[in-house]
Write a protein that holds these residues in place. Structure first.
Motif, PDB file in Angstrom:
ATOM      1  N   UNK A 247      15.459 -14.762   3.250  1.00 12.50           N
ATOM      2  CA  UNK A 247      16.152 -14.046   2.183  1.00 12.50           C
ATOM      3  C   UNK A 247      17.432 -13.420   2.707  1.00 12.50           C
ATOM      4  N   UNK A 248      18.591 -13.979   2.317  1.00 15.49           N
ATOM      5  CA  UNK A 248      19.893 -13.470   2.760  1.00 15.49           C
ATOM      6  C   UNK A 248      20.496 -12.479   1.757  1.00 15.49           C
ATOM      7  N   UNK A 249      19.966 -12.454   0.549  1.00 13.35           N
ATOM      8  CA  UNK A 249      20.487 -11.566  -0.487  1.00 13.35           C
ATOM      9  C   UNK A 249      19.980 -10.140  -0.246  1.00 13.35           C
ATOM     10  N   UNK A 250      20.881  -9.222   0.077  1.00 11.23           N
ATOM     11  CA  UNK A 250      20.479  -7.843   0.397  1.00 11.23           C
ATOM     12  C   UNK A 250      19.888  -7.119  -0.798  1.00 11.23           C
ATOM     13  N   UNK A 251      20.243  -7.533  -1.997  1.00 14.03           N
ATOM     14  CA  UNK A 251      19.695  -6.870  -3.176  1.00 14.03           C
ATOM     15  C   UNK A 251      18.189  -7.073  -3.302  1.00 14.03           C
ATOM     16  N   UNK A 252      17.677  -8.163  -2.724  1.00 12.26           N
ATOM     17  CA  UNK A 252      16.236  -8.428  -2.769  1.00 12.26           C
ATOM     18  C   UNK A 252      15.465  -7.572  -1.777  1.00 12.26           C
ATOM     19  N   UNK A 253      16.182  -6.870  -0.906  1.00 10.48           N
ATOM     20  CA  UNK A 253      15.537  -6.007   0.082  1.00 10.48           C
ATOM     21  C   UNK A 253      15.347  -4.581  -0.433  1.00 10.48           C
ATOM     22  N   UNK A 254      15.938  -4.277  -1.576  1.00 10.64           N
ATOM     23  CA  UNK A 254      15.856  -2.911  -2.089  1.00 10.64           C
ATOM     24  C   UNK A 254      14.480  -2.647  -2.690  1.00 10.64           C
ATOM     25  N   UNK A 255      13.914  -1.504  -2.340  1.00 11.23           N
ATOM     26  CA  UNK A 255      12.638  -1.077  -2.912  1.00 11.23           C
ATOM     27  C   UNK A 255      12.902  -0.120  -4.066  1.00 11.23           C
ATOM     28  N   UNK A 256      12.236  -0.377  -5.166  1.00 14.77           N
ATOM     29  CA  UNK A 256      12.376   0.477  -6.345  1.00 14.77           C
ATOM     30  C   UNK A 256      11.005   1.044  -6.707  1.00 14.77           C
ATOM     31  N   UNK A 257      11.003   1.951  -7.644  1.00 14.51           N
ATOM     32  CA  UNK A 257       9.744   2.549  -8.097  1.00 14.51           C
ATOM     33  C   UNK A 257       9.044   1.593  -9.058  1.00 14.51           C
ATOM     34  N   UNK A 258       8.493   0.535  -8.502  1.00 13.22           N
ATOM     35  CA  UNK A 258       7.780  -0.445  -9.313  1.00 13.22           C
ATOM     36  C   UNK A 258       6.563  -0.944  -8.553  1.00 13.22           C
ATOM     37  N   UNK A 259       5.994  -2.034  -9.013  1.00 14.78           N
ATOM     38  CA  UNK A 259       4.763  -2.542  -8.419  1.00 14.78           C
ATOM     39  C   UNK A 259       4.997  -3.064  -6.997  1.00 14.78           C
ATOM     40  N   UNK A 260       6.226  -3.455  -6.668  1.00 12.29           N
ATOM     41  CA  UNK A 260       6.514  -3.930  -5.311  1.00 12.29           C
ATOM     42  C   UNK A 260       6.321  -2.806  -4.295  1.00 12.29           C
ATOM     43  N   UNK A 261       6.833  -1.609  -4.622  1.00 12.83           N
ATOM     44  CA  UNK A 261       6.644  -0.456  -3.738  1.00 12.83           C
ATOM     45  C   UNK A 261       5.170  -0.093  -3.648  1.00 12.83           C
ATOM     46  N   UNK A 262       4.463  -0.163  -4.771  1.00 19.88           N
ATOM     47  CA  UNK A 262       3.022   0.108  -4.766  1.00 19.88           C
ATOM     48  C   UNK A 262       2.289  -0.873  -3.852  1.00 19.88           C
ATOM     49  N   UNK A 263       2.684  -2.155  -3.904  1.00 19.18           N
ATOM     50  CA  UNK A 263       2.037  -3.172  -3.067  1.00 19.18           C
ATOM     51  C   UNK A 263       2.288  -2.911  -1.590  1.00 19.18           C
ATOM     52  N   UNK A 264       3.508  -2.504  -1.239  1.00 20.62           N
ATOM     53  CA  UNK A 264       3.845  -2.211   0.156  1.00 20.62           C
ATOM     54  C   UNK A 264       3.028  -1.034   0.669  1.00 20.62           C
ATOM     55  N   UNK A 265       2.994   0.058  -0.104  1.00 26.92           N
ATOM     56  CA  UNK A 265       2.259   1.255   0.326  1.00 26.92           C
ATOM     57  C   UNK A 265       0.766   0.992   0.370  1.00 26.92           C
ATOM     58  N   UNK A 266       0.255   0.280  -0.614  1.00 24.25           N
ATOM     59  CA  UNK A 266      -1.183  -0.005  -0.663  1.00 24.25           C
ATOM     60  C   UNK A 266      -1.602  -0.887   0.519  1.00 24.25           C
ATOM     61  N   UNK A 267      -0.847  -1.966   0.760  1.00 20.98           N
ATOM     62  CA  UNK A 267      -1.195  -2.871   1.858  1.00 20.98           C
ATOM     63  C   UNK A 267      -0.986  -2.210   3.218  1.00 20.98           C
ATOM     64  N   UNK A 268       0.072  -1.393   3.332  1.00 16.72           N
ATOM     65  CA  UNK A 268       0.377  -0.791   4.623  1.00 16.72           C
ATOM     66  C   UNK A 268      -0.542   0.344   4.993  1.00 16.72           C
ATOM     67  N   UNK A 269      -0.855   1.217   4.032  1.00 15.37           N
ATOM     68  CA  UNK A 269      -1.652   2.405   4.343  1.00 15.37           C
ATOM     69  C   UNK A 269      -3.139   2.216   4.030  1.00 15.37           C
ATOM     70  N   UNK A 270      -3.447   1.763   2.826  1.00 18.80           N
ATOM     71  CA  UNK A 270      -4.853   1.654   2.418  1.00 18.80           C
ATOM     72  C   UNK A 270      -5.547   0.493   3.123  1.00 18.80           C
ATOM     73  N   UNK A 271      -4.922  -0.704   3.093  1.00 10.62           N
ATOM     74  CA  UNK A 271      -5.562  -1.880   3.686  1.00 10.62           C
ATOM     75  C   UNK A 271      -5.535  -1.811   5.205  1.00 10.62           C
ATOM     76  N   UNK A 272      -4.347  -1.591   5.789  1.00  8.67           N
ATOM     77  CA  UNK A 272      -4.232  -1.579   7.253  1.00  8.67           C
ATOM     78  C   UNK A 272      -4.805  -0.308   7.874  1.00  8.67           C
ATOM     79  N   UNK A 273      -4.872   0.775   7.111  1.00 12.11           N
ATOM     80  CA  UNK A 273      -5.368   2.025   7.661  1.00 12.11           C
ATOM     81  C   UNK A 273      -6.808   2.315   7.292  1.00 12.11           C
ATOM     82  N   UNK A 274      -7.037   2.680   6.034  1.00 12.24           N
ATOM     83  CA  UNK A 274      -8.375   3.066   5.577  1.00 12.24           C
ATOM     84  C   UNK A 274      -9.351   1.908   5.684  1.00 12.24           C
ATOM     85  N   UNK A 275      -8.951   0.731   5.201  1.00  6.05           N
ATOM     86  CA  UNK A 275      -9.867  -0.404   5.199  1.00  6.05           C
ATOM     87  C   UNK A 275     -10.219  -0.851   6.611  1.00  6.05           C
TER      88      UNK A 275
END
Length: 389
Positions: A247-275
């Protein structure tokens, strides 16, 4: 809470967390979030959680990690996290959350096959199959059922099962029933679906290979926290370069308050940490086989949740293939359990034989001592008679 209930509750929580990961990640992919960028952000979140804990608790042990060990951990991170995670997310885009959830049932079977192949090249035997035994036949049956399940998912579509909820829970309205049926039918019979299914198999293969390699690394350096934290750091660098290439388009790297941010936080903290912690705790209480036996629960929950929250039209072929994969998993687990019981009985029998032989040996020693004592008494009596004469 009773102690016997804890493993069951923890195993159910683990499968619910995994189900949430499949559904939320699929929603993020459907919203156009780049899968390679997602893996990078997810590993950053996981590293933010795990690395400080590892530094605080294990900084002294970190000095004993050699360069060779670090290279092995780098390879493990590349195969098990970077490659496997990116392949899983690509397959999510091409197929559905149900297919990816069903594929997790094949992980123990594929891991068994890899361990069996590696046993042919290594002096240390990790797995073996006795064809004339019930356990060996069960293992081979499990492999055959998993292969059949993958082929059914890839090449058999079957009827479409109506979604439980036609309203998308993550902000994107689900298509109408007719449009969804037409699009799904094209997808199911198209090359994209077959390609996505086999990408899922490759992802599962990479994950299974990671399990085998990580077991060898942990045997050499038995510090799970340091190994996992180091893998997270390596995977951040690896996934960053993969995301830059994809992905060379920098606009695709932006995190917004949507389900993408939820997926990142959930996978990073809940799955990799708690689980991660819950899985380690559950395996410590009841062992890895007990935890693996609950894997089909994620498949069943994902079928319902993807239909309810994502409005997905689930295909009958995915259900049938998933059931075959579950059957293969349980067949393999039964074979391994039967084999473990046989080994335990042989150990107990050999121990009992050894105890019996020791007891016989003790009796022989006691008999020899009695004979020696009797001979000494007889010799003493003889000497006394000679002296009296």
């Amino acid at each position: 809470m009773d102690d016997w209930r804890k493993p069951y509750i923890v195993a159910i929580i683990v499968r619910v967390i995994i189900t949430g990961m499949f559904v939320i990640n699929k929603a993020a992919m459907d919203h156009g979030f780049n899968s390679f960028v997602f893996v990078f952000y997810r590993q950053v979140a996981a590293s933010v959680l795990m690395v400080p804990i590892a530094v605080l608790l294990e900084r002294r042990n970190a000095r004993s990690m050699s360069s060779v060990l670090l290279f092995k951990i780098f390879v493990c991170a590349l195969i098990g996290i970077t490659v496997s995670s990116n392949l899983y997310n690509v397959s999510l885009k091409l197929t559905s959350a149900t297919v990816v959830a069903a594929s997790t049932n094949a992980i123990p079977v594929i891991t068994f096959c890899l361990a069996l192949l590696l046993s042919c090249w290594c002096t240390r035997r990790m797995e073996e199959v006795k064809l004339r035994s019930a356990s060996g036949m069960a293992k081979l049956t499990g492999v055959a059922l998993c292969l059949a399940g993958v082929l059914v998912i890839a090449f058999y579509a079957g009827e479409l099962l109506s979604a439980v909820n036609h309203h998308h829970a993550f902000g994107a309205p689900a298509p109408t029933h007719a449009a969804s049926s037409t699009a799904a039918a094209k997808t199911m019979t198209g090359a994209a679906w077959i390609k996505g299914t086999f990408i899922t198999v490759l992802a599962t293969l990479a994950w299974s290979l990671w399990l085998v390699l990580q077991a060898a690394v942990l045997k050499e350096f038995p510090n799970r926290m340091l190994v996992m934290a180091t893998q997270c750091l390596f995977s951040v660098v690896q996934s960053f370069f993969a995301a830059v290439v994809a992905e060379r388009d920098l606009s695709m790297w932006k995190l917004r308050l949507d389900v993408a941010l939820l997926a990142v936080l959930y996978s990073g903290f809940v799955v990799a940490g708690v689980n991660y912690y819950l899985q380690a705790w559950c395996m410590e209480m009841r062992g890895p086989v007990f935890l693996a036996a609950w894997t089909p629960l994620s498949f069943a929950l994902t079928v319902f949740c993807s239909s309810f929250f994502l409005g997905e039209m689930v295909h009958l072929g995915s259900i049938v293939g998933g059931i075959l994969l579950c059957g293969g998993l349980y067949s393999l687990l039964w074979g391994k359990s039967r084999e473990a019981k046989t080994v335990q009985r042989n150990i107990e029998a050999s121990t009992a034989d050894g105890d019996a032989q020791d007891e016989v040996h003790c009796w022989e020693l006691e008999g020899e001592k009695e004979n020696e004592g009797r001979e000494e008494r007889e010799n003493g009596d003889l000497r006394t008679c000679v002296q009296q004469d």
